[in-house]
Each structure stands twice: as C-alpha cells, then as structure tokens.
Design a protein around this motif. Structure first.
Motif, PDB file in Angstrom:
ATOM      1  N   MET A  26       0.836  -1.203   0.000  1.00 50.51           N
ATOM      2  CA  MET A  26       0.000   0.000   0.000  1.00 50.51           C
ATOM      3  C   MET A  26       0.865   1.245   0.000  1.00 50.51           C
ATOM      4  SD  MET A  26      -3.135  -0.976   2.545  1.00 50.51           S
ATOM      5  CE  MET A  26      -2.164  -1.751   3.793  1.00 50.51           C
ATOM      6  N   SER A  27       0.433   2.247  -0.754  1.00 52.23           N
ATOM      7  CA  SER A  27       1.156   3.527  -0.737  1.00 52.23           C
ATOM      8  C   SER A  27       0.166   4.665  -0.908  1.00 52.23           C
ATOM      9  CB  SER A  27       2.226   3.572  -1.836  1.00 52.23           C
ATOM     10  OG  SER A  27       1.624   3.630  -3.103  1.00 52.23           O
ATOM     11  N   ALA A  28       0.572   5.831  -0.418  1.00 54.97           N
ATOM     12  CA  ALA A  28      -0.267   7.027  -0.544  1.00 54.97           C
ATOM     13  C   ALA A  28       0.638   8.186  -0.930  1.00 54.97           C
ATOM     14  CB  ALA A  28      -0.993   7.324   0.757  1.00 54.97           C
ATOM     15  N   SER A  29       0.158   9.008  -1.871  1.00 55.24           N
ATOM     16  CA  SER A  29       0.913  10.189  -2.318  1.00 55.24           C
ATOM     17  C   SER A  29      -0.022  11.370  -2.449  1.00 55.24           C
ATOM     18  CB  SER A  29       1.555   9.932  -3.692  1.00 55.24           C
ATOM     19  OG  SER A  29       2.490   8.891  -3.623  1.00 55.24           O
ATOM     20  N   THR A  30       0.513  12.561  -2.177  1.00 54.22           N
ATOM     21  CA  THR A  30      -0.262  13.764  -2.496  1.00 54.22           C
ATOM     22  C   THR A  30      -0.104  13.977  -3.997  1.00 54.22           C
ATOM     23  OG1 THR A  30       1.643  15.157  -1.979  1.00 54.22           O
ATOM     24  CG2 THR A  30       0.031  14.827  -0.227  1.00 54.22           C
ATOM     25  N   ILE A  31      -1.178  14.397  -4.657  1.00 53.57           N
ATOM     26  CA  ILE A  31      -1.154  14.562  -6.111  1.00 53.57           C
ATOM     27  C   ILE A  31      -1.787  15.885  -6.524  1.00 53.57           C
ATOM     28  CG2 ILE A  31      -1.172  12.080  -6.658  1.00 53.57           C
ATOM     29  CD1 ILE A  31      -4.229  12.433  -7.275  1.00 53.57           C
ATOM     30  N   LEU A  32      -1.518  16.275  -7.776  1.00 53.12           N
ATOM     31  CA  LEU A  32      -2.186  17.425  -8.392  1.00 53.12           C
ATOM     32  C   LEU A  32      -3.463  16.924  -9.070  1.00 53.12           C
ATOM     33  CD1 LEU A  32       0.951  19.042 -10.083  1.00 53.12           C
ATOM     34  CD2 LEU A  32      -0.128  19.768  -7.965  1.00 53.12           C
ATOM     35  N   VAL A  38       3.086  14.363  -6.128  1.00 56.79           N
ATOM     36  CA  VAL A  38       3.891  15.432  -5.537  1.00 56.79           C
ATOM     37  C   VAL A  38       4.870  14.839  -4.524  1.00 56.79           C
ATOM     38  CG1 VAL A  38       3.823  17.569  -4.178  1.00 56.79           C
ATOM     39  CG2 VAL A  38       2.052  17.122  -5.890  1.00 56.79           C
ATOM     40  N   ALA A  39       4.348  14.062  -3.566  1.00 58.54           N
ATOM     41  CA  ALA A  39       5.206  13.454  -2.540  1.00 58.54           C
ATOM     42  C   ALA A  39       4.569  12.170  -2.020  1.00 58.54           C
ATOM     43  CB  ALA A  39       5.421  14.429  -1.388  1.00 58.54           C
ATOM     44  N   GLU A  40       5.395  11.152  -1.828  1.00 59.73           N
ATOM     45  CA  GLU A  40       4.891   9.917  -1.219  1.00 59.73           C
ATOM     46  C   GLU A  40       4.825  10.135   0.291  1.00 59.73           C
ATOM     47  OE1 GLU A  40       5.498   5.442  -2.398  1.00 59.73           O
ATOM     48  OE2 GLU A  40       7.179   6.052  -1.114  1.00 59.73           O
ATOM     49  N   ILE A  41       3.687   9.833   0.883  1.00 63.04           N
ATOM     50  CA  ILE A  41       3.513  10.129   2.309  1.00 63.04           C
ATOM     51  C   ILE A  41       3.356   8.868   3.157  1.00 63.04           C
ATOM     52  CG2 ILE A  41       2.601  12.476   2.050  1.00 63.04           C
ATOM     53  CD1 ILE A  41      -0.232  11.290   2.145  1.00 63.04           C
ATOM     54  N   LEU A  42       3.139   7.737   2.503  1.00 65.76           N
ATOM     55  CA  LEU A  42       2.958   6.495   3.257  1.00 65.76           C
ATOM     56  C   LEU A  42       3.299   5.291   2.397  1.00 65.76           C
ATOM     57  CD1 LEU A  42       1.646   5.542   6.086  1.00 65.76           C
ATOM     58  CD2 LEU A  42      -0.295   4.928   4.677  1.00 65.76           C
ATOM     59  N   LYS A  43       3.966   4.299   3.013  1.00 61.38           N
ATOM     60  CA  LYS A  43       4.271   3.052   2.321  1.00 61.38           C
ATOM     61  C   LYS A  43       4.168   1.932   3.345  1.00 61.38           C
ATOM     62  CE  LYS A  43       7.532   1.655  -1.311  1.00 61.38           C
ATOM     63  NZ  LYS A  43       6.532   1.701  -2.378  1.00 61.38           N
ATOM     64  N   ALA A  44       3.432   0.878   3.023  1.00 61.28           N
ATOM     65  CA  ALA A  44       3.273  -0.235   3.962  1.00 61.28           C
ATOM     66  C   ALA A  44       3.072  -1.534   3.199  1.00 61.28           C
ATOM     67  CB  ALA A  44       2.080   0.024   4.879  1.00 61.28           C
ATOM     68  N   THR A  45       3.640  -2.602   3.717  1.00 57.84           N
ATOM     69  CA  THR A  45       3.478  -3.929   3.108  1.00 57.84           C
ATOM     70  C   THR A  45       2.974  -4.889   4.170  1.00 57.84           C
ATOM     71  OG1 THR A  45       5.272  -3.519   1.539  1.00 57.84           O
ATOM     72  CG2 THR A  45       4.669  -5.797   1.885  1.00 57.84           C
ATOM     73  N   THR A  46       2.015  -5.706   3.775  1.00 63.93           N
ATOM     74  CA  THR A  46       1.494  -6.705   4.705  1.00 63.93           C
ATOM     75  C   THR A  46       1.122  -7.966   3.950  1.00 63.93           C
ATOM     76  OG1 THR A  46      -0.080  -7.059   6.508  1.00 63.93           O
ATOM     77  CG2 THR A  46      -0.920  -5.886   4.599  1.00 63.93           C
ATOM     78  N   SER A  47       0.998  -9.073   4.671  1.00 67.94           N
ATOM     79  CA  SER A  47       0.615 -10.343   4.061  1.00 67.94           C
ATOM     80  C   SER A  47      -0.656 -10.834   4.747  1.00 67.94           C
ATOM     81  CB  SER A  47       1.747 -11.346   4.234  1.00 67.94           C
ATOM     82  OG  SER A  47       1.448 -12.513   3.501  1.00 67.94           O
ATOM     83  N   VAL A  48      -1.613 -11.286   3.963  1.00 66.42           N
ATOM     84  CA  VAL A  48      -2.910 -11.694   4.507  1.00 66.42           C
ATOM     85  C   VAL A  48      -3.232 -13.120   4.072  1.00 66.42           C
ATOM     86  CG1 VAL A  48      -5.381 -11.126   4.588  1.00 66.42           C
ATOM     87  CG2 VAL A  48      -3.707  -9.301   4.373  1.00 66.42           C
ATOM     88  N   ASP A  49      -3.627 -13.944   5.038  1.00 62.36           N
ATOM     89  CA  ASP A  49      -4.080 -15.310   4.730  1.00 62.36           C
ATOM     90  C   ASP A  49      -5.591 -15.321   4.674  1.00 62.36           C
ATOM     91  OD1 ASP A  49      -1.652 -16.785   4.524  1.00 62.36           O
ATOM     92  OD2 ASP A  49      -1.397 -16.589   6.698  1.00 62.36           O
ATOM     93  N   LEU A  50      -6.120 -15.824   3.561  1.00 61.05           N
ATOM     94  CA  LEU A  50      -7.565 -15.886   3.381  1.00 61.05           C
ATOM     95  C   LEU A  50      -7.991 -17.337   3.218  1.00 61.05           C
ATOM     96  CD1 LEU A  50      -8.078 -12.980   0.812  1.00 61.05           C
ATOM     97  CD2 LEU A  50      -8.881 -12.978   3.166  1.00 61.05           C
ATOM     98  N   THR A  80      -2.976   3.708  -3.296  1.00 61.92           N
ATOM     99  CA  THR A  80      -2.989   2.502  -4.122  1.00 61.92           C
ATOM    100  C   THR A  80      -2.658   1.286  -3.260  1.00 61.92           C
ATOM    101  OG1 THR A  80      -0.659   2.686  -4.725  1.00 61.92           O
ATOM    102  CG2 THR A  80      -2.234   3.718  -6.211  1.00 61.92           C
ATOM    103  N   ALA A  81      -3.280   0.162  -3.621  1.00 56.48           N
ATOM    104  CA  ALA A  81      -2.971  -1.111  -2.974  1.00 56.48           C
ATOM    105  C   ALA A  81      -2.728  -2.122  -4.088  1.00 56.48           C
ATOM    106  CB  ALA A  81      -4.123  -1.550  -2.085  1.00 56.48           C
ATOM    107  N   LEU A  82      -1.498  -2.621  -4.166  1.00 56.46           N
ATOM    108  CA  LEU A  82      -1.161  -3.650  -5.147  1.00 56.46           C
ATOM    109  C   LEU A  82      -1.235  -4.990  -4.423  1.00 56.46           C
ATOM    110  CD1 LEU A  82      -0.212  -4.338  -8.028  1.00 56.46           C
ATOM    111  CD2 LEU A  82       2.134  -4.165  -7.196  1.00 56.46           C
ATOM    112  N   CYS A  83      -2.222  -5.794  -4.821  1.00 60.09           N
ATOM    113  CA  CYS A  83      -2.472  -7.076  -4.145  1.00 60.09           C
ATOM    114  C   CYS A  83      -1.977  -8.212  -5.037  1.00 60.09           C
ATOM    115  CB  CYS A  83      -3.959  -7.245  -3.872  1.00 60.09           C
ATOM    116  SG  CYS A  83      -4.692  -5.834  -3.019  1.00 60.09           S
ATOM    117  N   GLU A  84      -1.038  -8.977  -4.532  1.00 59.50           N
ATOM    118  CA  GLU A  84      -0.465 -10.082  -5.315  1.00 59.50           C
ATOM    119  C   GLU A  84      -0.823 -11.401  -4.651  1.00 59.50           C
ATOM    120  OE1 GLU A  84       3.863 -11.640  -7.039  1.00 59.50           O
ATOM    121  OE2 GLU A  84       3.775  -9.827  -5.811  1.00 59.50           O
TER     122      GLU A  84
END
Length: 200
Positions: A26-32, A38-50, A80-84
């Motif tokens: 997951m990541s978050a950026s301020t945008i126009l 403009v700037a990346e403000i958050l980045k996080a990675t996690t693993s989920v078992d379903l 954005t959340a890139l789910c693999e």
C-alpha cells in the motif's frame, strides 16, 4: 476533512474455496488534479491469509502529520494497494482511490432582508481545522468589483472566529460575495454567497 486523520479500509474477499495468501503493498501520495504525484507520504506492506470464501479488512490510517505539509491547493491524495496472490503465477490486482479533502467551511450569514442604498452587516466566520496554530491569516472579500483585504489574528488549533463586514448595496438584484481565506499553513479556502438586494 482537511486537518483530520484519514482512515481507509481495504476489503479483501476470497471468492474461491481454495486457501489464498495475498501480499499487499500500500502507498499514498499527495497529487495534483492532473494526477501527477507530488510526494509519497505512506508506504506499507502486509501479508494476509484468506481461507475458503473468507473476507478480511485491512485498516490504513494517514495522520494529518503525514500529509499536511505535502498537500497542494488541489488537496488530493492518491492511495494505491497492489495485491499479489502468492503461488498464482504473478496474479496481481491494483486498487486505487483518490481522496479529495474538504476544506474548512467559511460561513457567511446575511440578514433576511437586504435593501438598496441601506447599510447591511454580514457575519463571516472562518476556522482553523488543523491540530496546530496558524499565523498570517488574511481574509480577502470581493464584492461589487471591489476587494477588501483584512489581516486577522492567529488562530489556535481547531479555533473558529468571526468578523462583521458592513457595506451598502447601490443597486437592486443579485449580488455576488466571495470570501477567500489564507494563512501560513494553507491557502485559498473559499466561500460564496449570492445576496438578493430588494428595492428600497
């Protein structure tokens, strides 16, 4: 609302009866408004078992302290959340969300009856939505093609204040009033009102 922490929920749903492991970046950026970052403000990675047909929620919090100084006047954040899905030959799913933060509202109170060639007093209230004080506060009032610049006192965190503005409308009909509030931490918070001026 601008100045508050943002809480998001990513919902992952396993529609199959097979067990799945999903890696989420997951990541978050301020945008126009053009969507340029403009700037990346958050980045996080996690693993989920379903498990079979299981649904899980991932909560993401973006505090004001992360985004405040990187926000442009567009007040937009792209998340954005890139789910693999692991062991599925690189099966990926991208989820995107654009958040447009609401400005602190400027409240303009007008008397019930406004008459031509008679002085009228408006109440204009404005607020600091931030958890920190703001300085160099300026209110720009535009009315009848005239602009009045008013320098205001500093505002404490979450403080709301008001001023009284007097003018005399010279003609009947609709009159547009625009208020623009700026300070050292944000700019161009706007408020509009149309005033119906009655004949004397």
């Amino acid at each position: 609302v601008f100045g508050k922490d943002i809480t998001l929920l990513l919902i992952l749903n396993n529609l199959s009866s097979d067990h799945k492991t999903v890696k989420v970046d997951m990541s978050a950026s301020t945008i126009l408004y053009t969507r340029r970052a403009v700037a990346e403000i958050l980045k996080a990675t996690t693993s989920v078992d379903l498990g079979s047909k299981q649904e899980k929620h991932i909560r993401l919090k973006i505090p004001y302290s992360y985004y405040g100084k990187y926000l442009t006047t567009d007040k937009r954040i792209q998340v954005t959340a890139l789910c693999e899905v692991m062991n599925m030959r690189g099966l990926k799913l991208l989820v995107e969300k654009t958040i447009i933060l609401e400005d602190t509202n400027i409240i303009i109170k007008i008397p019930r009856r406004v008459v031509a060639n008679k002085a009228v007093t408006l109440e204009i209230s404005y607020a600091n939505p931030l958890p920190e004080p703001v300085n160099r506060c300026v209110l720009l009032v535009t009315l009848m093609n005239q602009q009045v610049k008013i320098h205001l006192a500093r505002l404490a965190p979450k403080e709301r204040s008001k001023i009284y503005f007097e003018f005399t409308p010279r003609r009947t009909g609709p009159l547009q009033l625009q208020v623009d509030f700026s300070c050292d931490k944000f700019s161009h918070v706007k408020g509009f009102v149309t005033i119906a001026v009655a004949p004397a």
